[in-house]
Design a protein around this motif. Structure first.
Motif, PDB file in Angstrom:
ATOM      1  N   GLY A   1       0.798  -1.222   0.000  1.00 35.66           N
ATOM      2  CA  GLY A   1       0.000   0.000   0.000  1.00 35.66           C
ATOM      3  C   GLY A   1       0.826   1.265   0.000  1.00 35.66           C
ATOM      4  O   GLY A   1       1.945   1.303  -0.519  1.00 35.66           O
ATOM      5  N   ILE A   2       0.271   2.304   0.627  1.00 32.83           N
ATOM      6  CA  ILE A   2       0.908   3.613   0.715  1.00 32.83           C
ATOM      7  C   ILE A   2       0.864   4.081   2.163  1.00 32.83           C
ATOM      8  O   ILE A   2      -0.196   4.073   2.792  1.00 32.83           O
ATOM      9  N   ASP A   3       2.021   4.495   2.689  1.00 40.11           N
ATOM     10  CA  ASP A   3       2.095   5.024   4.051  1.00 40.11           C
ATOM     11  C   ASP A   3       2.954   6.281   4.043  1.00 40.11           C
ATOM     12  O   ASP A   3       4.170   6.219   3.852  1.00 40.11           O
ATOM     13  N   LEU A   4       2.316   7.424   4.269  1.00 38.09           N
ATOM     14  CA  LEU A   4       3.016   8.707   4.297  1.00 38.09           C
ATOM     15  C   LEU A   4       2.943   9.345   5.682  1.00 38.09           C
ATOM     16  O   LEU A   4       3.107  10.555   5.827  1.00 38.09           O
ATOM     17  N   TYR A   5       2.710   8.517   6.687  1.00 36.71           N
ATOM     18  CA  TYR A   5       2.521   9.026   8.047  1.00 36.71           C
ATOM     19  C   TYR A   5       3.786   9.660   8.611  1.00 36.71           C
ATOM     20  O   TYR A   5       3.759  10.754   9.181  1.00 36.71           O
ATOM     21  N   TRP A   6       4.918   8.960   8.481  1.00 33.99           N
ATOM     22  CA  TRP A   6       6.158   9.441   9.065  1.00 33.99           C
ATOM     23  C   TRP A   6       6.911  10.372   8.123  1.00 33.99           C
ATOM     24  O   TRP A   6       7.484  11.374   8.560  1.00 33.99           O
ATOM     25  N   GLU A   7       6.927  10.040   6.834  1.00 35.93           N
ATOM     26  CA  GLU A   7       7.627  10.858   5.856  1.00 35.93           C
ATOM     27  C   GLU A   7       7.150  10.479   4.457  1.00 35.93           C
ATOM     28  O   GLU A   7       6.494   9.449   4.273  1.00 35.93           O
ATOM     29  N   ASP A   8       7.491  11.334   3.483  1.00 31.93           N
ATOM     30  CA  ASP A   8       7.117  11.033   2.104  1.00 31.93           C
ATOM     31  C   ASP A   8       8.344  10.942   1.190  1.00 31.93           C
ATOM     32  O   ASP A   8       8.246  11.132  -0.020  1.00 31.93           O
ATOM     33  N   LYS A   9       9.502  10.645   1.790  1.00 30.54           N
ATOM     34  CA  LYS A   9      10.760  10.584   1.045  1.00 30.54           C
ATOM     35  C   LYS A   9      10.677   9.625  -0.129  1.00 30.54           C
ATOM     36  O   LYS A   9      11.194   9.913  -1.221  1.00 30.54           O
ATOM     37  N   PHE A  10      10.038   8.468   0.080  1.00 29.44           N
ATOM     38  CA  PHE A  10       9.937   7.465  -0.973  1.00 29.44           C
ATOM     39  C   PHE A  10       8.505   7.362  -1.507  1.00 29.44           C
ATOM     40  O   PHE A  10       8.061   6.285  -1.906  1.00 29.44           O
ATOM     41  N   LYS A  11       7.814   8.479  -1.520  1.00 29.21           N
ATOM     42  CA  LYS A  11       6.417   8.498  -1.970  1.00 29.21           C
ATOM     43  C   LYS A  11       6.262   7.942  -3.378  1.00 29.21           C
ATOM     44  O   LYS A  11       5.407   7.082  -3.624  1.00 29.21           O
ATOM     45  N   GLU A  12       7.049   8.421  -4.304  1.00 29.64           N
ATOM     46  CA  GLU A  12       6.920   7.957  -5.688  1.00 29.64           C
ATOM     47  C   GLU A  12       7.307   6.494  -5.816  1.00 29.64           C
ATOM     48  O   GLU A  12       6.667   5.735  -6.563  1.00 29.64           O
ATOM     49  N   GLU A  13       8.333   6.084  -5.101  1.00 28.98           N
ATOM     50  CA  GLU A  13       8.738   4.675  -5.125  1.00 28.98           C
ATOM     51  C   GLU A  13       7.644   3.792  -4.527  1.00 28.98           C
ATOM     52  O   GLU A  13       7.386   2.692  -5.046  1.00 28.98           O
ATOM     53  N   GLN A  14       7.002   4.250  -3.450  1.00 31.21           N
ATOM     54  CA  GLN A  14       5.890   3.492  -2.865  1.00 31.21           C
ATOM     55  C   GLN A  14       4.784   3.267  -3.886  1.00 31.21           C
ATOM     56  O   GLN A  14       4.209   2.172  -3.968  1.00 31.21           O
ATOM     57  N   LYS A  15       4.490   4.278  -4.678  1.00 37.93           N
ATOM     58  CA  LYS A  15       3.429   4.151  -5.679  1.00 37.93           C
ATOM     59  C   LYS A  15       3.796   3.127  -6.749  1.00 37.93           C
ATOM     60  O   LYS A  15       2.948   2.339  -7.185  1.00 37.93           O
TER      61      LYS A  15
ATOM     62  N   ILE B   1      -4.322  -4.245   1.890  1.00 34.42           N
ATOM     63  CA  ILE B   1      -3.842  -2.884   1.700  1.00 34.42           C
ATOM     64  C   ILE B   1      -3.656  -2.152   3.016  1.00 34.42           C
ATOM     65  O   ILE B   1      -4.568  -2.067   3.843  1.00 34.42           O
ATOM     66  N   HIS B   2      -2.450  -1.611   3.178  1.00 32.99           N
ATOM     67  CA  HIS B   2      -2.089  -0.744   4.295  1.00 32.99           C
ATOM     68  C   HIS B   2      -2.097   0.678   3.745  1.00 32.99           C
ATOM     69  O   HIS B   2      -1.283   1.019   2.883  1.00 32.99           O
ATOM     70  N   SER B   3      -3.008   1.498   4.222  1.00 31.07           N
ATOM     71  CA  SER B   3      -3.096   2.880   3.738  1.00 31.07           C
ATOM     72  C   SER B   3      -3.172   3.814   4.939  1.00 31.07           C
ATOM     73  O   SER B   3      -4.153   3.813   5.677  1.00 31.07           O
ATOM     74  N   ARG B   4      -2.111   4.600   5.121  1.00 35.73           N
ATOM     75  CA  ARG B   4      -2.078   5.543   6.240  1.00 35.73           C
ATOM     76  C   ARG B   4      -1.588   6.895   5.723  1.00 35.73           C
ATOM     77  O   ARG B   4      -0.495   7.006   5.184  1.00 35.73           O
ATOM     78  N   ASN B   5      -2.433   7.898   5.873  1.00 35.28           N
ATOM     79  CA  ASN B   5      -2.139   9.238   5.360  1.00 35.28           C
ATOM     80  C   ASN B   5      -1.860   9.209   3.856  1.00 35.28           C
ATOM     81  O   ASN B   5      -1.076  10.013   3.348  1.00 35.28           O
ATOM     82  N   GLY B   6      -2.511   8.274   3.170  1.00 31.88           N
ATOM     83  CA  GLY B   6      -2.250   8.174   1.736  1.00 31.88           C
ATOM     84  C   GLY B   6      -3.428   7.627   0.953  1.00 31.88           C
ATOM     85  O   GLY B   6      -3.238   6.942  -0.062  1.00 31.88           O
TER      86      GLY B   6
ATOM     87  N   CYS C   1      -3.663   4.620  -7.446  1.00 29.67           N
ATOM     88  CA  CYS C   1      -2.998   3.410  -7.923  1.00 29.67           C
ATOM     89  C   CYS C   1      -4.010   2.326  -8.278  1.00 29.67           C
ATOM     90  O   CYS C   1      -3.901   1.662  -9.321  1.00 29.67           O
ATOM     91  N   LEU C   2      -5.005   2.138  -7.437  1.00 28.86           N
ATOM     92  CA  LEU C   2      -6.017   1.102  -7.674  1.00 28.86           C
ATOM     93  C   LEU C   2      -6.811   1.372  -8.945  1.00 28.86           C
ATOM     94  O   LEU C   2      -7.164   0.450  -9.690  1.00 28.86           O
ATOM     95  N   LYS C   3      -7.086   2.633  -9.220  1.00 25.48           N
ATOM     96  CA  LYS C   3      -7.940   2.988 -10.358  1.00 25.48           C
ATOM     97  C   LYS C   3      -7.248   2.822 -11.697  1.00 25.48           C
ATOM     98  O   LYS C   3      -7.864   3.025 -12.750  1.00 25.48           O
ATOM     99  N   LYS C   4      -5.979   2.404 -11.689  1.00 27.41           N
ATOM    100  CA  LYS C   4      -5.299   2.065 -12.932  1.00 27.41           C
ATOM    101  C   LYS C   4      -5.738   0.699 -13.450  1.00 27.41           C
ATOM    102  O   LYS C   4      -5.402   0.328 -14.586  1.00 27.41           O
ATOM    103  N   PHE C   5      -6.479  -0.031 -12.618  1.00 22.91           N
ATOM    104  CA  PHE C   5      -6.853  -1.397 -12.944  1.00 22.91           C
ATOM    105  C   PHE C   5      -8.369  -1.547 -13.058  1.00 22.91           C
ATOM    106  O   PHE C   5      -9.133  -0.730 -12.541  1.00 22.91           O
ATOM    107  N   ASP C   6      -8.779  -2.602 -13.736  1.00 22.70           N
ATOM    108  CA  ASP C   6     -10.193  -2.932 -13.871  1.00 22.70           C
ATOM    109  C   ASP C   6     -10.762  -3.268 -12.486  1.00 22.70           C
ATOM    110  O   ASP C   6     -10.315  -4.222 -11.853  1.00 22.70           O
ATOM    111  N   LYS C   7     -11.722  -2.499 -12.031  1.00 22.56           N
ATOM    112  CA  LYS C   7     -12.284  -2.707 -10.693  1.00 22.56           C
ATOM    113  C   LYS C   7     -12.906  -4.083 -10.532  1.00 22.56           C
ATOM    114  O   LYS C   7     -13.038  -4.578  -9.413  1.00 22.56           O
ATOM    115  N   GLN C   8     -13.277  -4.722 -11.617  1.00 19.20           N
ATOM    116  CA  GLN C   8     -13.854  -6.059 -11.537  1.00 19.20           C
ATOM    117  C   GLN C   8     -12.807  -7.120 -11.213  1.00 19.20           C
ATOM    118  O   GLN C   8     -13.149  -8.242 -10.844  1.00 19.20           O
ATOM    119  N   LYS C   9     -11.528  -6.747 -11.341  1.00 19.98           N
ATOM    120  CA  LYS C   9     -10.456  -7.713 -11.109  1.00 19.98           C
ATOM    121  C   LYS C   9      -9.640  -7.406  -9.862  1.00 19.98           C
ATOM    122  O   LYS C   9      -8.687  -8.128  -9.555  1.00 19.98           O
TER     123      LYS C   9
END
Length: 258
Positions: free
Chosen positions: A97-111, A130-135, A142-150
């Protein structure tokens, strides 16, 4: 009464090493029929598989790279983790998932890491945890890049609103993991959400050794404490704890094919 813990790290040697047989005995006494073991990084990979080996009919390994562990070596770690799906039958992809709680240094890499792991889940028709915190916005993008049915799985440790649940459900077939946070006095918003949401939308989890529920808050959490989460949900919804157990267990079995 049958219960399933859809998210537990009881395999962590640092917290549970040497206490495995007692932990298994206690979760058995608590009525836990299955426990889902999400991975977090390369270090925990062998620990996950070792604990699953105690009883593969009860303990089910997932594999993934946790967003907090995305760092300078992310390409190497991700490649090894993705390749491991060729060597073992995992029950899902996670914890990711995406976790930006502590920092966003690797935000793009996380995505990037998250997107590649979603793609693997879609390819193999596996649920994602999915782990999603402050993100949340980045997670949904990221999820919406894919077919929601899958796309399907669980939003782990959910603490949001009904409105946020509805937004998430627009991105795929998701259930929502409720854990010991729901027992905390200050978790008013989550308690309001649980009061309103249908039991068909949720699953139970501990996230042990973290997020220990009342009455053991402050101590090490473990899977056997899942019953306190079920009891609190039953209290909030004004129903029998057996109803919570039956419906959340059904949900979990459908997600993981167990």
């Amino acid at each position: 009464m049958e219960l399933i813990d859809t998210h537990t790290h009881i395999y962590e040697l640092e917290s549970f090493g040497g206490d495995e047989q007692n932990i298994i005995a206690r979760l058995t006494d608590a009525g836990v029929s299955h426990a889902i073991l999400p991975n977090v990084d390369l270090k925990s990979k062998d620990e996950v598989l070792a604990f699953e080996a105690y009883d593969p009919t009860r303990f089910h390994a997932l594999m993934g790279l946790h967003p907090e562990n995305v760092n300078e070596n992310w390409k190497e770690e991700l490649t090894i983790i993705l390749d491991s799906f060729n060597d073992h039958q995992y029950y899902g992809v996670g914890e990711v998932g995406i976790d930006l709680y502590w920092e966003d240094k690797f935000k793009e890499e996380q995505k990037v890491v998250f997107t590649e792991q979603i793609a693997l889940a879609v390819e193999k028709d596996l649920p994602i945890i999915i782990h999603s915190r402050n993100g949340l916005e980045e997670t949904l993008a990221c999820l919406k890049k894919f077919d929601k049915q899958k796309v399907r799985g669980i939003f782990h440790s959910f603490t949001g609103t009904i409105e946020e649940m509805n937004r998430i459900k627009e991105a795929g077939d998701f259930k929502f993991g409720i854990n010991g946070i729901v027992t905390f006095k200050k978790s008013v918003e989550l308690q309001e959400t649980v009061t309103k949401v249908d039991l068909n939308e949720i699953v139970l989890e501990t996230d042990s050794p973290y997020l220990t529920p009342v009455p053991f808050r402050g101590k090490r959490n473990e899977t056997s404490y899942i019953k306190y989460v079920a009891e609190k949900i039953a209290e909030l919804k004004g129903c029998q704890v057996e109803d919570v157990a039956t419906k959340t267990t059904k949900n979990a079995k459908e997600i993981f094919g167990i």
